[in-house]
Structure formats: C-alpha cells, structure tokens
Design a protein around this motif. Sequence first.
Motif, PDB file in Angstrom:
ATOM      1  N   LEU A  30       0.822  -1.219   0.000  1.00  0.00           N
ATOM      2  CA  LEU A  30       0.000   0.000   0.000  1.00  0.00           C
ATOM      3  C   LEU A  30       0.851   1.263   0.000  1.00  0.00           C
ATOM      4  O   LEU A  30       0.428   2.291  -0.544  1.00  0.00           O
ATOM      5  N   ARG A  31       2.036   1.183   0.584  1.00  0.00           N
ATOM      6  CA  ARG A  31       2.917   2.358   0.650  1.00  0.00           C
ATOM      7  C   ARG A  31       3.783   2.510  -0.595  1.00  0.00           C
ATOM      8  O   ARG A  31       4.516   3.494  -0.723  1.00  0.00           O
ATOM      9  N   HIS A  32       3.699   1.540  -1.514  1.00  0.00           N
ATOM     10  CA  HIS A  32       4.557   1.600  -2.690  1.00  0.00           C
ATOM     11  C   HIS A  32       4.143   2.777  -3.569  1.00  0.00           C
ATOM     12  O   HIS A  32       2.943   3.027  -3.756  1.00  0.00           O
ATOM     13  N   PRO A  33       5.102   3.513  -4.142  1.00  0.00           N
ATOM     14  CA  PRO A  33       4.749   4.672  -4.973  1.00  0.00           C
ATOM     15  C   PRO A  33       3.898   4.325  -6.188  1.00  0.00           C
ATOM     16  O   PRO A  33       3.167   5.183  -6.690  1.00  0.00           O
ATOM     17  N   PHE A  34       3.971   3.090  -6.670  1.00  0.00           N
ATOM     18  CA  PHE A  34       3.120   2.707  -7.799  1.00  0.00           C
ATOM     19  C   PHE A  34       1.651   2.819  -7.408  1.00  0.00           C
ATOM     20  O   PHE A  34       0.848   3.427  -8.124  1.00  0.00           O
ATOM     21  N   LEU A  35       1.298   2.250  -6.252  1.00  0.00           N
ATOM     22  CA  LEU A  35      -0.101   2.275  -5.830  1.00  0.00           C
ATOM     23  C   LEU A  35      -0.509   3.648  -5.311  1.00  0.00           C
ATOM     24  O   LEU A  35      -1.648   4.095  -5.526  1.00  0.00           O
ATOM     25  N   GLU A  36       0.386   4.324  -4.651  1.00  0.00           N
ATOM     26  CA  GLU A  36       0.080   5.697  -4.239  1.00  0.00           C
ATOM     27  C   GLU A  36      -0.173   6.568  -5.461  1.00  0.00           C
ATOM     28  O   GLU A  36      -1.071   7.426  -5.459  1.00  0.00           O
ATOM     29  N   GLY A  37       0.609   6.340  -6.531  1.00  0.00           N
ATOM     30  CA  GLY A  37       0.432   7.106  -7.754  1.00  0.00           C
ATOM     31  C   GLY A  37      -0.856   6.773  -8.484  1.00  0.00           C
ATOM     32  O   GLY A  37      -1.458   7.633  -9.137  1.00  0.00           O
ATOM     33  N   LEU A  38      -1.305   5.504  -8.391  1.00  0.00           N
ATOM     34  CA  LEU A  38      -2.602   5.142  -8.948  1.00  0.00           C
ATOM     35  C   LEU A  38      -3.716   5.948  -8.281  1.00  0.00           C
ATOM     36  O   LEU A  38      -4.635   6.437  -8.940  1.00  0.00           O
ATOM     37  N   THR A  39      -3.616   6.085  -6.971  1.00  0.00           N
ATOM     38  CA  THR A  39      -4.672   6.740  -6.205  1.00  0.00           C
ATOM     39  C   THR A  39      -4.713   8.239  -6.439  1.00  0.00           C
ATOM     40  O   THR A  39      -5.798   8.820  -6.634  1.00  0.00           O
ATOM     41  N   ASP A  40      -3.556   8.899  -6.408  1.00  0.00           N
ATOM     42  CA  ASP A  40      -3.579  10.361  -6.557  1.00  0.00           C
ATOM     43  C   ASP A  40      -3.407  10.817  -8.010  1.00  0.00           C
ATOM     44  O   ASP A  40      -3.408  12.017  -8.294  1.00  0.00           O
ATOM     45  N   GLY A  41      -3.252   9.854  -8.916  1.00  0.00           N
ATOM     46  CA  GLY A  41      -3.153  10.183 -10.337  1.00  0.00           C
ATOM     47  C   GLY A  41      -1.771  10.575 -10.808  1.00  0.00           C
ATOM     48  O   GLY A  41      -1.588  10.917 -11.978  1.00  0.00           O
ATOM     49  N   SER A  42      -0.771  10.506  -9.909  1.00  0.00           N
ATOM     50  CA  SER A  42       0.577  10.964 -10.261  1.00  0.00           C
ATOM     51  C   SER A  42       1.435   9.876 -10.907  1.00  0.00           C
ATOM     52  O   SER A  42       2.555  10.154 -11.344  1.00  0.00           O
ATOM     53  N   LEU A  43       0.932   8.628 -10.968  1.00  0.00           N
ATOM     54  CA  LEU A  43       1.723   7.543 -11.541  1.00  0.00           C
ATOM     55  C   LEU A  43       2.043   7.844 -13.002  1.00  0.00           C
ATOM     56  O   LEU A  43       1.140   8.106 -13.802  1.00  0.00           O
ATOM     57  N   TYR A 102      -5.115  -8.450  -4.274  1.00  0.00           N
ATOM     58  CA  TYR A 102      -5.767  -7.574  -5.260  1.00  0.00           C
ATOM     59  C   TYR A 102      -7.108  -7.074  -4.754  1.00  0.00           C
ATOM     60  O   TYR A 102      -7.488  -5.915  -4.972  1.00  0.00           O
ATOM     61  N   ALA A 103      -7.849  -7.948  -4.068  1.00  0.00           N
ATOM     62  CA  ALA A 103      -9.140  -7.527  -3.524  1.00  0.00           C
ATOM     63  C   ALA A 103      -8.968  -6.464  -2.447  1.00  0.00           C
ATOM     64  O   ALA A 103      -9.692  -5.454  -2.431  1.00  0.00           O
ATOM     65  N   ARG A 104      -8.002  -6.670  -1.554  1.00  0.00           N
ATOM     66  CA  ARG A 104      -7.755  -5.687  -0.490  1.00  0.00           C
ATOM     67  C   ARG A 104      -7.253  -4.363  -1.067  1.00  0.00           C
ATOM     68  O   ARG A 104      -7.676  -3.287  -0.643  1.00  0.00           O
ATOM     69  N   VAL A 105      -6.340  -4.456  -2.020  1.00  0.00           N
ATOM     70  CA  VAL A 105      -5.833  -3.242  -2.669  1.00  0.00           C
ATOM     71  C   VAL A 105      -6.966  -2.526  -3.397  1.00  0.00           C
ATOM     72  O   VAL A 105      -7.137  -1.308  -3.271  1.00  0.00           O
ATOM     73  N   GLY A 106      -7.750  -3.286  -4.170  1.00  0.00           N
ATOM     74  CA  GLY A 106      -8.862  -2.673  -4.893  1.00  0.00           C
ATOM     75  C   GLY A 106      -9.864  -2.008  -3.971  1.00  0.00           C
ATOM     76  O   GLY A 106     -10.325  -0.891  -4.243  1.00  0.00           O
ATOM     77  N   SER A 145      -9.534   7.765  -7.860  1.00  0.00           N
ATOM     78  CA  SER A 145      -8.387   8.349  -8.561  1.00  0.00           C
ATOM     79  C   SER A 145      -8.895   9.398  -9.529  1.00  0.00           C
ATOM     80  O   SER A 145      -9.934   9.198 -10.166  1.00  0.00           O
ATOM     81  N   PRO A 146      -8.185  10.519  -9.654  1.00  0.00           N
ATOM     82  CA  PRO A 146      -8.610  11.539 -10.618  1.00  0.00           C
ATOM     83  C   PRO A 146      -8.330  11.146 -12.065  1.00  0.00           C
ATOM     84  O   PRO A 146      -8.848  11.768 -12.985  1.00  0.00           O
ATOM     85  N   ASP A 147      -7.515  10.111 -12.265  1.00  0.00           N
ATOM     86  CA  ASP A 147      -7.188   9.659 -13.613  1.00  0.00           C
ATOM     87  C   ASP A 147      -8.198   8.592 -14.028  1.00  0.00           C
ATOM     88  O   ASP A 147      -8.293   7.539 -13.380  1.00  0.00           O
TER      89      ASP A 147
END
Length: 219
Positions: A19-32, A139-143, A151-153
């Motif tokens: 959850l703390r990985h920048p890939f998933l953080e970027g998915l959420t805030d749209g910065s990925l 994947y279910a927990r992450v989703g 996500s704004p994207d």
Amino acid sequence: MRFRDELWRAMDGIYRQILRHPFLEGLTDGSLPREAFRHYVMQEAHFLPDYARALAACAARAPHPQAVHRFAADSARTVEVEHSLVVELLAAFGLDEVEALKSPAAPTTVGYASYLVRTCSLGTFAEALGAIVPCYWIYARVGEKLLAESSPDPLYAWWIETYGGEDYQDTVAGVLDLLDDLSLSAEERERLLERAVTTARFEWMFWDAAWRQESWPCG
C-alpha cells in the motif's frame, strides 16, 4: 481464529508495504507516470495466461467437486474478464496484444509466473492454494482500499473499480470460505503459509518492477 485470519496475519506486513509503494500511491492520486502503468499492463498480458494455467492446475488437485468447480471457473474467468481488461487497457495505449507480447516478459514476471505454475502443478493442493490465494486476496484488499479513495485519472480509476468492485470481492469471498472449510494437518498449514508469503512478496515485486520499468540486465 479462522484459518484466513492466520493467513492474513502472515501476509499483513507485506500488504502494508504494498500500500505504501509509490506505484499504488500514484494510482490513487493520479501521479503515476503513464509509462509505468503501460509497463504494468504489458507485463499483465504476459502473466495472466500462466495465472490461468496455475488456477487450472489448482483445480486438478482439488479434493472435492466444489473446489474443482471454483478454480476451474476462476481460470476461465481470468481469461474472459481480466484478460479482456488488459486488452482494453492496451488499446488505451494504442497497442494490441500481439504487439505487447513482442516485448519480452520482465524478470519478475517470468519468476512469478514460473513459481505459480510450478507450485500449482507439482505441489500438494495445500501448497497450490497457498500460492494462489494471495493473488486473489491482495488484489481484492488493494482494490477495496483504493476504491474508497478513487483516482482523478479515469484510466487508473477503471483499473481500481475492477478489483474493488462487488463482483471481484464476491469471487474472493468464495475462495476464502473454501479455505476456512479445509481440513489441514499442521504441516500442511505451515507449507501453505510459506507459499503464501512467497506469493505476497512476488505481488510487491510485480508492482515494483512496473514502477522501475524493469528489463533484463543483459541482451
């Protein structure tokens, strides 16, 4: 304690790192960066056929008809639903699947897919289940977590809605019910947990590989 709770406790620390990985953080805030997501989708195109094969092998080792049906149906679902999502995401990048598969599978993709197919094909049913359940559950927990934040994207939101949505959550709930109903020896439980922790680590590695746009170190 239900066995699913013992299993999640074994994986929880890895999940929190995911959850703390920048890939998933970027998915959420749209910065990925789109290039990182493109890499992820292309690697999914390589990975999913072997994931479906692992599910089918898990079905072949299942001890009762309900479990056979569960994993055989989920193998087909992977091809029909998750594969379709990948094809549509590739199209959003102007790619078709044939083009995507011309690029080689990255080292982490090869390692993860090989681990799943080998364990589910050659291991016991408990070992196969340990290898395969984290693929569903993480994947279910992450989703679910990312869906609450959205996500704004729109492209990233689409991916999040697939794994956070009710249909996928129901699928995972059925697998966890099956897990809790199994009668396993202490040795089988230990081996299942060992396989699950390895798979959870591969889950982190797969997202990290996409973030780094991993490629082979030599030609």
